[in-house]
Design a protein around this motif. Structure first.
Motif, PDB file in Angstrom:
ATOM      1  N   GLN A 185       0.852  -1.200   0.000  1.00 28.39           N
ATOM      2  CA  GLN A 185       0.000   0.000   0.000  1.00 28.39           C
ATOM      3  C   GLN A 185       0.880   1.239   0.000  1.00 28.39           C
ATOM      4  N   TYR A 186       0.720   2.068  -1.040  1.00 31.32           N
ATOM      5  CA  TYR A 186       1.571   3.240  -1.241  1.00 31.32           C
ATOM      6  C   TYR A 186       3.042   2.801  -1.261  1.00 31.32           C
ATOM      7  N   CYS A 193      -0.638   1.256  -5.054  1.00 30.84           N
ATOM      8  CA  CYS A 193      -1.406   0.337  -4.220  1.00 30.84           C
ATOM      9  C   CYS A 193      -1.716  -0.916  -5.033  1.00 30.84           C
ATOM     10  N   HIS A 224      -2.263   8.128   4.766  1.00 25.04           N
ATOM     11  CA  HIS A 224      -2.974   8.663   3.608  1.00 25.04           C
ATOM     12  C   HIS A 224      -2.654  10.141   3.402  1.00 25.04           C
ATOM     13  N   PRO A 229      -8.862   7.922   0.613  1.00 23.49           N
ATOM     14  CA  PRO A 229      -7.699   7.028   0.593  1.00 23.49           C
ATOM     15  C   PRO A 229      -7.953   5.748  -0.182  1.00 23.49           C
ATOM     16  N   LYS A 230      -6.856   5.154  -0.606  1.00 17.86           N
ATOM     17  CA  LYS A 230      -6.885   3.889  -1.330  1.00 17.86           C
ATOM     18  C   LYS A 230      -6.621   2.762  -0.327  1.00 17.86           C
ATOM     19  N   TYR A 231      -7.412   1.711  -0.407  1.00 17.24           N
ATOM     20  CA  TYR A 231      -7.214   0.565   0.474  1.00 17.24           C
ATOM     21  C   TYR A 231      -6.927  -0.684  -0.356  1.00 17.24           C
ATOM     22  N   LYS A 344      -1.207   8.916  -3.412  1.00 20.35           N
ATOM     23  CA  LYS A 344      -2.308   9.241  -2.514  1.00 20.35           C
ATOM     24  C   LYS A 344      -1.977   8.914  -1.064  1.00 20.35           C
ATOM     25  N   GLY A 345      -0.750   8.462  -0.839  1.00 19.45           N
ATOM     26  CA  GLY A 345      -0.337   8.130   0.514  1.00 19.45           C
ATOM     27  C   GLY A 345       1.125   7.739   0.531  1.00 19.45           C
TER      28      GLY A 345
END
Length: 424
Positions: A185-186, A193, A224, A229-231, A344-345
């Motif tokens: 993630q990020y 992601c 984030h 946010p992106k998960y 985005k993070g």
């Protein structure tokens, strides 16, 4: 005008103009550091009240242990509850370490070399052990496997994660391929992601080596930079669905949530994996810093509160990321020089210069007083075959200093790109 469309005379003039600007910067005697993803002082101040956690005089864990004393080597139960939510595992599938998740990763690799994994032959008994390394990636991951003499294989990153076709082919045919580094993630440094499909394919891998492990470093799972946010999918859940839960180790920490030098690191995985590692841990340590574990629990209380805390971090560092991306877009996009991510993070922006220019750009910046992550650091052995990737770390400098550093950076990119075109 796109730089590649300029005549030799125009390029020479362009280069000369930017060299004058560059010399002006050199005369300022700058000393700015963008080499590591360190939180800034304002971020560190967000957690200062944690230092008052024991003002009430209560040092008892809910398990009846005085956290000032020995015992509970795998972590106090309230810390397990808090951090299991953060990395997405059950409370019996987690070990609470000290302040460094990198140390937990080193420990896992070391145990594999010395003792093997779940009854498999120790990695030290193989003539050669290989690891897959998505690139660009995290330099400290690569240094761990390099320390153990592991052969590292570059895996290209895509917008949805590492090249899974390549990974599946490599792991199914070679039992000496024992693991892969992942920042899902990020990602460090691209900010990518992993897609749902990528996570599911990882969870369903069928490696020739029964002791193959995915080192899932979810370092930025709550870091984030936007309100949308992106998960990513929970890889351990996905692995359980296909009866493959032993394939992954999950790591995380509060290094960039509270204090990098005094955070809490955690490792999760299947109960079978964790139970084995707990046996080895009990030989190497009587207990980690339980006062720090309880300090974090008292400060946050719940995982939801930790997530709210991270919004304060976002308000401090998001403007810095925006500044960097705005400078790149304004100064370099019209010239067609380089490519970069808009994450985005996470903690980094990945910049790809024209091939063969990264070392030159980093050197020019250094000579003028701005320290960047070394060119090549985002690849195993420090070798970027295209000499193009530069990891930008916007978080640490004050925004005024960051603005100066980026003004210099784009000048250095322009000079290096012009030099390359003039030499062709």
């Amino acid at each position: 005008m796109n730089l590649s469309q300029m005549t030799k005379e125009e390029l020479a003039s362009f280069k000369s103009e930017n060299e004058k600007l560059y010399n002006d910067f050199k005369s300022q005697g700058l000393c700015l550091n963008m080499s590591r993803g360190n939180p800034c002082s304002e971020q560190l101040a967000l957690s200062l009240d944690m230092l008052k956690a024991f003002d009430d005089g209560n040092f008892m864990s809910e398990c009846g242990n005085d956290v000032r004393n020995y015992g509970v080597p795998d972590g106090i139960p309230e810390a397990k509850k808090l951090f299991s939510e953060m990395i997405g595992v059950n409370t019996d599938e987690i070990i609470i370490f000290g302040n460094s998740s990198l140390n937990a990763m080193f420990f896992a690799v070391q145990c594999a070399f010395n003792k093997g994994i779940l009854g498999s032959k120790p990695w030290s008994e193989y003539d050669k052990v290989k690891f897959l390394c998505p690139v660009p990636g995290y330099d400290r991951h690569f240094k761990v496997t390099q320390f153990f003499g592991v052969e590292m294989i570059n895996i290209p990153m895509t917008p949805t994660g590492p090249d899974m076709d390549m990974i599946e082919e490599l792991v199914k045919n070679d039992e000496t391929v024992k693991g892969i580094w992942c920042v899902p993630q990020y990602s460090n440094p691209d900010g990518i992601c992993y897609s749902d499909e990528t996570v599911k394919r990882f969870a369903a891998l069928k490696p020739a080596a029964k002791d193959f492990r995915i080192f899932w470093d979810n370092a930025y799972c709550i870091h984030h930079l936007t309100d949308s946010p992106k998960y990513i999918l929970n890889i351990l859940d996905e692995a359980k669905k296909v009866g493959n839960e032993n394939i992954v180790y999950v790591f995380g920490s509060t290094s960039k949530v509270t204090f990098p030098g005094a955070g809490v690191a955690v490792m999760g995985g299947s109960k079978e994996n964790i139970d084995e590692l707990k046996k080895y841990l009990g030989i190497s340590i009587i207990s980690h810093d339980k006062m720090n574990q309880l300090r974090h629990v008292k400060f946050f209380g719940t995982f939801k509160n930790m997530q709210e805390h991270m919004k304060k971090h976002m308000s401090i560092i998001a403007p810095k990321f925006n500044l960097v991306c705005d400078k790149l877009e304004k100064e370099l996009a019209p010239l067609g020089i380089g490519q970069w991510t808009t994450p985005k993070g996470g903690y980094f922006i990945s910049f790809n210069a024209p091939n063969g220019c990264a070392k030159r750009i980093v050197s020019l910046c250094s000579e003028a007083g701005v320290t960047l992550t070394g060119a090549g650091a985002t690849f195993p052995y420090g070798i970027d075959p295209d000499d193009k990737n530069i990891r930008l770390a916007p978080t640490y400098p004050p925004i005024e200093d960051l603005s100066k550093a980026m003004d210099l950076f784009v000048i250095c990119v322009k000079i290096a790109a012009a030099e390359k075109l003039l030499a062709e």
